[in-house]
Design an enzyme around this catalytic site. Structure first.
Site, PDB file in Angstrom:
ATOM      1  N   MET A  44     -57.775  41.804 -14.371  1.00  0.00           N
ATOM      2  CA  MET A  44     -58.816  41.952 -15.389  1.00  0.00           C
ATOM      3  C   MET A  44     -59.884  40.884 -15.189  1.00  0.00           C
ATOM      4  O   MET A  44     -60.666  40.585 -16.100  1.00  0.00           O
ATOM      5  CB  MET A  44     -58.229  41.862 -16.798  1.00  0.00           C
ATOM      6  CG  MET A  44     -57.344  43.040 -17.140  1.00  0.00           C
ATOM      7  SD  MET A  44     -57.423  43.547 -18.879  1.00  0.00           S
ATOM      8  CE  MET A  44     -56.927  42.058 -19.706  1.00  0.00           C
ATOM      9  N   ALA A  49     -61.583  37.048 -14.348  1.00  0.00           N
ATOM     10  CA  ALA A  49     -61.347  35.637 -14.702  1.00  0.00           C
ATOM     11  C   ALA A  49     -60.272  35.072 -13.773  1.00  0.00           C
ATOM     12  O   ALA A  49     -59.276  34.493 -14.205  1.00  0.00           O
ATOM     13  CB  ALA A  49     -60.961  35.494 -16.169  1.00  0.00           C
ATOM     14  N   GLY A  80     -53.412  31.647  -9.609  1.00  0.00           N
ATOM     15  CA  GLY A  80     -52.310  32.605  -9.703  1.00  0.00           C
ATOM     16  C   GLY A  80     -52.681  33.937  -9.081  1.00  0.00           C
ATOM     17  O   GLY A  80     -51.932  34.497  -8.278  1.00  0.00           O
ATOM     18  N   HIS A  81     -53.870  34.433  -9.429  1.00  0.00           N
ATOM     19  CA  HIS A  81     -54.363  35.667  -8.797  1.00  0.00           C
ATOM     20  C   HIS A  81     -54.530  35.467  -7.290  1.00  0.00           C
ATOM     21  O   HIS A  81     -54.228  36.357  -6.493  1.00  0.00           O
ATOM     22  CB  HIS A  81     -55.718  36.075  -9.387  1.00  0.00           C
ATOM     23  CG  HIS A  81     -55.688  36.407 -10.843  1.00  0.00           C
ATOM     24  ND1 HIS A  81     -56.239  35.596 -11.793  1.00  0.00           N
ATOM     25  CD2 HIS A  81     -55.165  37.476 -11.508  1.00  0.00           C
ATOM     26  CE1 HIS A  81     -56.071  36.147 -12.987  1.00  0.00           C
ATOM     27  NE2 HIS A  81     -55.422  37.277 -12.847  1.00  0.00           N
ATOM     28  N   GLY A 103     -47.630  39.639 -10.868  1.00  0.00           N
ATOM     29  CA  GLY A 103     -47.013  38.341 -11.096  1.00  0.00           C
ATOM     30  C   GLY A 103     -45.783  38.437 -11.987  1.00  0.00           C
ATOM     31  O   GLY A 103     -45.727  39.245 -12.917  1.00  0.00           O
ATOM     32  N   LYS A 150     -44.973  36.259 -14.091  1.00  0.00           N
ATOM     33  CA  LYS A 150     -45.230  35.642 -15.399  1.00  0.00           C
ATOM     34  C   LYS A 150     -45.279  36.703 -16.490  1.00  0.00           C
ATOM     35  O   LYS A 150     -44.781  36.495 -17.584  1.00  0.00           O
ATOM     36  CB  LYS A 150     -46.524  34.833 -15.389  1.00  0.00           C
ATOM     37  CG  LYS A 150     -46.738  34.045 -16.692  1.00  0.00           C
ATOM     38  CD  LYS A 150     -47.978  33.197 -16.651  1.00  0.00           C
ATOM     39  CE  LYS A 150     -49.209  34.033 -16.887  1.00  0.00           C
ATOM     40  NZ  LYS A 150     -49.270  34.555 -18.296  1.00  0.00           N
ATOM     41  N   GLN A 187     -44.352  43.486 -18.301  1.00  0.00           N
ATOM     42  CA  GLN A 187     -45.288  44.378 -17.617  1.00  0.00           C
ATOM     43  C   GLN A 187     -44.760  44.763 -16.240  1.00  0.00           C
ATOM     44  O   GLN A 187     -44.806  45.940 -15.844  1.00  0.00           O
ATOM     45  CB  GLN A 187     -46.647  43.700 -17.480  1.00  0.00           C
ATOM     46  CG  GLN A 187     -47.636  44.463 -16.621  1.00  0.00           C
ATOM     47  CD  GLN A 187     -48.976  43.762 -16.526  1.00  0.00           C
ATOM     48  OE1 GLN A 187     -49.828  43.960 -17.367  1.00  0.00           O
ATOM     49  NE2 GLN A 187     -49.174  42.949 -15.498  1.00  0.00           N
ATOM     50  N   SER A 215     -52.781  30.756 -16.325  1.00  0.00           N
ATOM     51  CA  SER A 215     -53.186  31.907 -17.126  1.00  0.00           C
ATOM     52  C   SER A 215     -54.671  31.806 -17.403  1.00  0.00           C
ATOM     53  O   SER A 215     -55.208  30.700 -17.557  1.00  0.00           O
ATOM     54  CB  SER A 215     -52.416  31.926 -18.453  1.00  0.00           C
ATOM     55  OG  SER A 215     -52.978  32.867 -19.351  1.00  0.00           O
TER      56      SER A 215
END
EC number: 6.3.2.1
Length: 276
Positions: free
Chosen positions: A27, A29, A33-34, A147, A149, A153, A185
């Site tokens: 999404m 931002a 992590g991404h 992920g 985290k 999901q 995050s």
């Protein structure tokens, strides 16, 4: 790098790819992590597609869809620097050509989606399933990267792929943490300095639980009590021990246990977990 905004251009691009395709749905931002998901996709596939789309159907009535950060130029620059082959950044009308009442209804499986995050954010995972299935159809990836985290999901997406017989490998990716051990995050930017220090109770609680498990403790109530003591100054939505079907556990089951926590620090809601 190709920057694609329409389904037509994405389909044309996808038809030109003859080797393996990795897909990283986001999404926006984007943070480290991404980036770790992107790096793994680049390593494991000939081509990598990243999507940047703030999905309205996964936001509840009390969640501010309009306030979600959308630094698209920054996200595109990160993807290009990382070596991504294409970014798909559609407008809402591309992804949802019909208004809500005319749309095909898709629902996440109740046994995975109605507890924990699903109890707090009703309908959230139905929206996730709506958009992920559309993105899978459009990108037709060999592998898709999610992920750990967002554990609930991830389990729902794995079930979706198995239940609908999709020929896509779901690649779970490890949680990436900052130097102070807070799980990365997009929401972390909302924390002020004081709240950031308070938020560190979350990874500390999970670390304490992991240490107790390593010493041989298996009783989930004792482990939860240990964690809640460390989290006592936060507003805890839940701290639960579950199996991979998200059924509550009384005792730890090796390789089939999740310890999941959601807590609010100020106005910011943070998630973290342990895969035991």
């Amino acid at each position: 790098m190709r920057a694609l905004e329409t389904i037509a251009t994405l389909r044309e691009y996808r038809k030109s790819l003859k080797e393996s395709v990795g897909f990283v749905p986001t999404m926006g931002a984007l943070h480290r992590g991404h980036q770790s998901l992107i790096e793994r996709s680049l390593k494991e596939n000939s081509h990598t597609i990243v999507s940047v789309f703030v999905n309205p159907t996964q936001f509840g009535a009390n969640e501010d869809f309009s306030a979600y950060p959308r630094p698209l130029e920054k996200d595109l620059a990160l993807c290009e620097k990382s070596g991504v082959n294409a970014v798909f950044a559609p407008k809402i009308g591309e992804m949802y050509p019909y208004e809500a009442k005319q749309r095909l209804k898709l629902y996440a499986p109740a046994f995975l989606s109605h507890s924990l995050e699903g109890a707090v954010r009703k309908g959230h995972f139905d929206g996730v399933v709506q958009v992920v299935l559309r993105l899978f159809h459009l990108t037709n990836p060999t592998r898709a990267y999610f992920g750990k985290k967002d554990a609930q999901q991830l389990l729902i997406i794995q079930h979706l792929v198995q239940d609908l017989l999709l020929d896509i490998e779901i690649a779970p990716c490890e949680i990436v943490r900052d130097s102070d051990n807070l799980a990365l995050s997009s929401r972390n930017v909302c924390l002020n300095a004081t709240e950031r220090k308070q938020a560190l109770a979350i990874p500390k609680a999970l670390e304490k639980i992991q240490q107790a498990i390593d010493r041989g403790e298996k009783a989930c109530e004792k482990l939860k009590k240990l964690g809640l003591e460390i989290l006592k100054n936060l507003e805890v939505d839940y701290l639960e021990c579950c199996n991979h079907k998200l059924e509550p556990l009384k005792t730890i089951e090796p390789a089939n246990t999740l310890v999941l926590v959601a807590a609010r620090v100020g106005k910011t809601r943070l998630l973290d977990n342990l895969w035991v």
